[in-house]
Design a protein around this motif. Structure first.
Motif, PDB file in Angstrom:
ATOM      1  N   ALA A   1      -0.702  -2.179  -4.491  1.00 30.33           N
ATOM      2  CA  ALA A   1      -2.061  -2.616  -4.174  1.00 30.33           C
ATOM      3  C   ALA A   1      -3.085  -2.064  -5.160  1.00 30.33           C
ATOM      4  CB  ALA A   1      -2.421  -2.193  -2.752  1.00 30.33           C
ATOM      5  N   ASP A   2      -2.788  -0.923  -5.769  1.00 29.10           N
ATOM      6  CA  ASP A   2      -3.745  -0.344  -6.721  1.00 29.10           C
ATOM      7  C   ASP A   2      -3.478  -0.768  -8.170  1.00 29.10           C
ATOM      8  OD1 ASP A   2      -1.413   1.077  -7.111  1.00 29.10           O
ATOM      9  OD2 ASP A   2      -2.312   3.056  -6.830  1.00 29.10           O
TER      10      ASP A   2
ATOM     11  N   THR B   1       0.826  -1.219   0.000  1.00 30.01           N
ATOM     12  CA  THR B   1       0.000   0.000   0.000  1.00 30.01           C
ATOM     13  C   THR B   1       0.853   1.259   0.000  1.00 30.01           C
ATOM     14  OG1 THR B   1      -0.137   0.043   2.420  1.00 30.01           O
ATOM     15  CG2 THR B   1      -1.858  -1.179   1.236  1.00 30.01           C
TER      16      THR B   1
ATOM     17  N   VAL C   1      -5.760   2.546   1.671  1.00 30.87           N
ATOM     18  CA  VAL C   1      -5.715   1.216   2.273  1.00 30.87           C
ATOM     19  C   VAL C   1      -7.122   0.624   2.317  1.00 30.87           C
ATOM     20  CG1 VAL C   1      -5.167  -0.088   4.371  1.00 30.87           C
ATOM     21  CG2 VAL C   1      -3.628   1.718   3.596  1.00 30.87           C
TER      22      VAL C   1
ATOM     23  N   GLY D   1       0.596   4.679   2.876  1.00 29.78           N
ATOM     24  CA  GLY D   1      -0.635   4.991   2.158  1.00 29.78           C
ATOM     25  C   GLY D   1      -1.670   5.588   3.090  1.00 29.78           C
TER      26      GLY D   1
ATOM     27  N   VAL E   1      -1.142  -8.657   1.722  1.00 30.82           N
ATOM     28  CA  VAL E   1      -1.194  -7.195   1.656  1.00 30.82           C
ATOM     29  C   VAL E   1      -0.223  -6.640   2.678  1.00 30.82           C
ATOM     30  CG1 VAL E   1      -2.636  -5.138   1.913  1.00 30.82           C
ATOM     31  CG2 VAL E   1      -3.600  -7.204   0.915  1.00 30.82           C
TER      32      VAL E   1
ATOM     33  N   VAL F   1       0.709  -3.428   4.523  1.00 25.64           N
ATOM     34  CA  VAL F   1       0.248  -2.073   4.866  1.00 25.64           C
ATOM     35  C   VAL F   1       1.475  -1.315   5.367  1.00 25.64           C
ATOM     36  CG1 VAL F   1      -1.422  -0.696   6.163  1.00 25.64           C
ATOM     37  CG2 VAL F   1      -2.020  -3.017   5.440  1.00 25.64           C
TER      38      VAL F   1
ATOM     39  N   SER G   1      -7.824  -0.765  -0.945  1.00 23.37           N
ATOM     40  CA  SER G   1      -6.955  -1.904  -1.261  1.00 23.37           C
ATOM     41  C   SER G   1      -7.433  -3.203  -0.641  1.00 23.37           C
ATOM     42  CB  SER G   1      -5.528  -1.628  -0.785  1.00 23.37           C
ATOM     43  OG  SER G   1      -5.011  -0.487  -1.418  1.00 23.37           O
TER      44      SER G   1
END
Length: 198
Positions: A143-144, A110, A166, A161, A156, A158, A169
């Motif tokens: 993630a995007d 992210t 998030v 972001g 994922v 984190v 995502s």
């Protein structure tokens, strides 16, 4: 000349054994003959005699598309934004050690890209996405990244972001995860975003 008694004739309609074993010996049990199994016969009146055709086979991919999507299992690995990449790398190592194929794992970040993704992108996007399309190794993406396709396991990371980014995502990652979604990040933040958006 002695008379020989007439031998009895065994007719096909008479049930029972064809030969009587000698005293003290057992008759051998007939063994099945290997080979293809006979197809079931039609039994409906008026139906033609012969094997019933097998139903057409569908490809596994078609069957998977028709099947309803199951919700993946979610695992949360507590990590600070600075330690989320290390936690994700450890999770990937554990997945591979437990027997997961590398091509079954997708890692999404992210925040800053994973060092592997940054390195591979330095050779150009075409070769980077060609590795994704080959699907034979763990793939790391943002993630995007809409182009990253579903895999059985999605991790994922984190590692930064905004909350809004998030929050977008997590549902996207869940949709890509076939069996397992692993989220590496701050538990309070992740749980709040999961409760709000997923």
């Amino acid at each position: 000349m002695p008379l020989i008694p007439e031998e009895p004739q065994i007719h096909e309609s008479v049930p029972g054994p064809r030969a009587v074993p000698a005293a003290g010996r057992t008759a051998p049990t007939p063994r099945p003959v290997p080979g293809p199994r006979p197809a079931p016969m039609r039994s409906a009146p008026g139906a033609p005699r012969g094997p019933v055709p097998a139903p057409p086979r569908r490809a596994a991919r078609e069957a998977a598309v028709d099947a309803p999507a199951a919700t993946p299992q979610i695992q949360l690995i507590p990590a600070s934004p600075e330690g989320a990449l290390d936690a994700a790398d450890e999770a990937v190592d554990l997945l591979l050690d437990s027997g997961r194929a590398p091509g079954e794992v997708l890692v999404l970040t992210t925040g800053d890209p994973h060092p592997w993704a940054a390195h591979e992108l330095s050779f150009g996007e075409a070769s980077y996405w060609a590795q994704h399309d080959a699907g034979d190794d763990v793939f790391y993406a943002a993630a995007d990244a809409d182009r990253a396709l579903a895999r059985p396991v999605v991790v994922v990371v984190v590692n930064g972001g905004t909350d809004a980014a998030v929050a977008r995502s997590l549902p996207s990652a869940m949709a890509r995860a076939g069996a397992l979604l692993i989220v590496c990040g701050d538990p309070q933040r992740v749980n709040a975003l999961l409760a709000a958006g997923v």
